[in-house]
Scaffold this motif. Sequence first.
Motif, short mmCIF file in Angstrom:
data_model
loop_
_atom_site.label_atom_id
_atom_site.label_comp_id
_atom_site.label_asym_id
_atom_site.label_seq_id
_atom_site.Cartn_x
_atom_site.Cartn_y
_atom_site.Cartn_z
N SER A 2 0.88 -1.30 -0.05
CA SER A 2 0.08 0.04 0.04
C SER A 2 0.77 1.06 0.20
O SER A 2 0.27 2.28 -0.55
CB SER A 2 -1.18 0.18 0.94
OG SER A 2 -0.18 0.09 2.35
N LYS A 3 2.19 1.09 0.37
CA LYS A 3 3.08 2.49 0.35
C LYS A 3 4.33 2.10 0.11
O LYS A 3 4.73 1.12 0.29
CB LYS A 3 2.92 3.29 1.81
CG LYS A 3 3.43 2.52 3.08
CD LYS A 3 2.96 3.27 4.08
CE LYS A 3 3.94 3.03 5.32
NZ LYS A 3 4.24 3.71 6.50
N LYS A 4 4.93 3.04 -0.59
CA LYS A 4 6.22 2.88 -1.04
C LYS A 4 7.17 2.62 0.16
O LYS A 4 7.01 3.69 1.10
CB LYS A 4 6.86 4.12 -1.85
CG LYS A 4 6.14 3.86 -3.39
CD LYS A 4 7.14 3.70 -4.57
CE LYS A 4 6.58 3.44 -5.74
NZ LYS A 4 5.77 2.14 -6.13
N ASN A 5 8.19 2.18 0.04
CA ASN A 5 9.20 1.82 1.12
C ASN A 5 8.89 1.53 2.47
O ASN A 5 9.36 2.16 3.51
CB ASN A 5 10.16 3.43 1.08
CG ASN A 5 10.81 3.61 -0.26
OD1 ASN A 5 11.60 2.69 -0.92
ND2 ASN A 5 10.92 4.94 -0.45
N GLY A 6 7.83 0.87 2.56
CA GLY A 6 7.16 0.41 3.70
C GLY A 6 7.79 -0.83 4.57
O GLY A 6 6.99 -1.45 5.48
#
Lengths: 238, 122
Positions: free
Chosen positions: B94-98
């Motif tokens: 769902s989110k970048k670099n998570g």
Amino acid sequence: MSQTAQNSTRDALWAGCRDAVGVPAAVLVAGMIGFGALGHASGLSIGLTTATSFFIYALPGQVVFVEMVALGASGFAVALAAALTAARFLPMTLTLVPQIPKADRRRSLYASAHFISMTSWAVMMRDFAHIQASQRMAYFTGFGMTCWAVSTPATMLGYLLAGHVPTPVTIGLVMLNPLFFLLSFTEVRARASRLALLIGGLSGPIVYGWAPGWSILICGLIGGTAAFFLDVALGKKN
Amino acid sequence: METLFNLPQESAWWAWSILLFAALGTYAWRGLGVMLSGKIKQDSPLFGWITCVTYAMVAALVVRIIVLPVGVLAETPMAYRLIATGSALAIMVSKKNGLVAAISIGTLLMIVLGWLDPLSSL
């Protein structure tokens, strides 16, 4: 080697060490603490448990080793089972080394090869594309050596902590390893590789059900080949 | 070979000798890889095929460890492992670099579920 090239090699080595300290080392330490606790619970000595991290340095094989030795399985069966879980290192090495320029591959590569683990491989497959080819050997060596160096004391720590850490925490630490790899797979971009991950992942538990020792080899060879040809059949990406 | 491996099991060096063979058997794959890698070019179809085989192998191993684990993980209900894994994957996608957030929450969920063990009270 010129002075600047030497400096940049040393910088790359250090960059590798630095980048290992963080999530990758944390993942390894957590896994090895969990493994140390397993060795303790299985009744193995602290020396033997710790030595597996130093010499085998491949968690799935180490787990197989500890469990089978604890069960009193025959020595041949233990060594074979541990070696079979390590079959992945052949293609892992074959996909890693060709990305390093031939000029940088010295005999010492046979020593550095011991540092190839799931962690160092997954990170190199992701980051080599952003690292100058001439710096990859040094970067990998720094990274891999750091990961390997933290594993042995972490295993000893896990053994000593066993019994003092609540079981749910140990379980959480052990879970951290497969989670890290599964999450890092989501960053793989090439379609062929994604297909291979999907086919391998889905078939893994199924094949393990009827051929536990050989499942990784079977899934890899058949699933990987299927993914490769499926990608060819699907043609160029638009 | 068999006689070498069938030392009395209570002797400490029985286990150490198995370790030696397990370590050699593990390293052999790494060493063989280095030996054969000189013949492989990065832009060849062969390299592409080996990459596929590798990813299929590691995926099979990782999913097997989560779904059909051995060791301490085997003592946990599959539902807990799947909830922790699913949540971590959802955060990751769902989110970048998570990665750090995803892995922390997955691990914490595993610890909390193991601690409270909600399934046991059903």
